[in-house]
Write an enzyme that holds these catalytic residues in place. Structure first.
Site, PDB file in Angstrom:
ATOM      1  CE  LYS A   1      -7.086   8.166  -8.270  1.00  0.00           C
ATOM      2  NZ  LYS A   1      -5.864   7.653  -7.677  1.00  0.00           N
TER       3      LYS A   1
ATOM      4  CD  GLN B   1      -2.262   6.769  -8.081  1.00  0.00           C
ATOM      5  OE1 GLN B   1      -3.360   7.154  -7.675  1.00  0.00           O
ATOM      6  NE2 GLN B   1      -2.139   5.923  -9.085  1.00  0.00           N
TER       7      GLN B   1
ATOM      8  CG  ASP C   1      -7.210   2.606  -3.088  1.00  0.00           C
ATOM      9  OD1 ASP C   1      -7.868   2.626  -4.142  1.00  0.00           O
ATOM     10  OD2 ASP C   1      -6.052   3.027  -2.995  1.00  0.00           O
TER      11      ASP C   1
END
Ligand code: GUN
Length: 298
Positions: free
Chosen positions: A54, A98, A121
């Site tokens: 990422k 995460q 997200d």
């Protein structure tokens, strides 16, 4: 029929290029650099690989990356305090914590603490609710990256999806549920199947579009695929072969499914590369919204 391969790697590369062009335009015209903060708690090896990837792709897209690595025994209050600081930071347009988090931290509380405007997200109750309530047109909020990537691949492969019988195998908050909602929004007739579904082979055999997101290696057999179906395989299971080499396999028996399907995503190289590309996409769109711009059509 032998299915054509849906090349997620190539599509994701194209999407990243389009995002990078839009980022350059935003910088030149508005003096705005989209910023993504990634929070990693602990040292789970798979998460570390993912976060490194990422970070690299954020930089390549011309965005600002803010990486926060916290020890595995960090108190939940410290994670919540960091999220609060990132919510207040005008250089940060997207926040990704995460998952999974260590078991002493309630991921629901952490996700709820993220400003929905920065929740790239799409996991907050606000954004998940917006998806349920939206009826079509451009998305003006973040949707979870993996299902969004699956939808982009489906549209690219099939064009219009209206009227198709779609079956989603898996009902996770991260993939199955938002995938089903996205397909309803595209006027598909959607069935969500899961581990307690009574006759999974029969359900799958009805699918014009089959999205496999159960997380169980090769559980979907080749003869469950309707002739002419389009198959999206979200599964990634790492196996060690007898020669000691590692290999990634999906939720679908790929070679057998290829005999019936019209198109299928491979593992690796299908859905996987789309996830981070969609994260960049969501961060760009969140940055645009922060200055009152509508979504870039990419
Ligand atoms: N872990 C695995 N996939 C994801 C994802 O899409 N978002 C977050 N936050 N964590 C993940």
């Amino acid at each position: 029929m032998t299915a054509s391969i849906i090349d997620g790697k190539a599509y994701a590369a194209g999407l990243r290029e389009r995002v990078a062009r839009e980022v350059a335009t935003l910088k030149a015209e508005k003096g705005l650099t989209p910023g993504l903060a990634v929070v990693l708690v602990g040292d789970d090896p798979a998460s570390q690989v993912y976060v490194r990837s990422k970070t690299r792709q954020v930089t390549e897209a011309g965005m600002a990356g803010f990486d926060h690595k916290l020890p595995g025994d960090v108190p939940e209050a410290d994670v919540l305090a960091l999220v609060a600081r990132l919510n207040a930071d005008p250089a940060v347009h997207g926040i990704l914590v995460q998952l999974p988090l260590p078991s002493h931290i309630a991921s629901s509380r952490v996700i709820a603490a993220i400003d929905p405007a920065k929740d790239v997200d799409g996991l907050s109750a606000t954004n998940a609710g917006r998806l349920v309530q939206s009826t079509g047109g451009a998305l003006d909020f973040s949707v979870a990256c993996t299902p969004l990537g699956c939808l982009m691949l489906l549209k690219d492969s099939l064009g219009a999806l209206a009227g198709a019988d779609a079956v989603v195998v898996g009902r996770s908050v991260l993939v199955g549920k938002p995938m089903a909602q996205l397909l309803v929004r595209e006027d598909c007739t959607v069935t969500v199947a899961h581990s307690r579904s009574r006759d999974l082979p029969a359900l799958c055999r009805r699918a014009d579009i089959l999205v496999a997101a159960a997380g169980r290696a090769e559980m979907i057999k080749g003869d469950w695929i309707k002739p002419g179906a389009t198959v999206i395989d979200v599964g990634i299971t790492r196996i060690t072969k007898p020669d000691g080499k590692q290999r990634l396999i999906g939720d679908v028996e790929f070679e057998a499914a290829r005999m019936s399907a019209r198109a299928i995503t491979p593992v690796p190289g299908g859905v996987g590369p789309m996830t981070i590309a969609c994260l960049l996409h969501n961060t760009l769109q969140a940055a645009r919204r922060s200055v009152g711009l509508g979504p870039a059509a990419i």
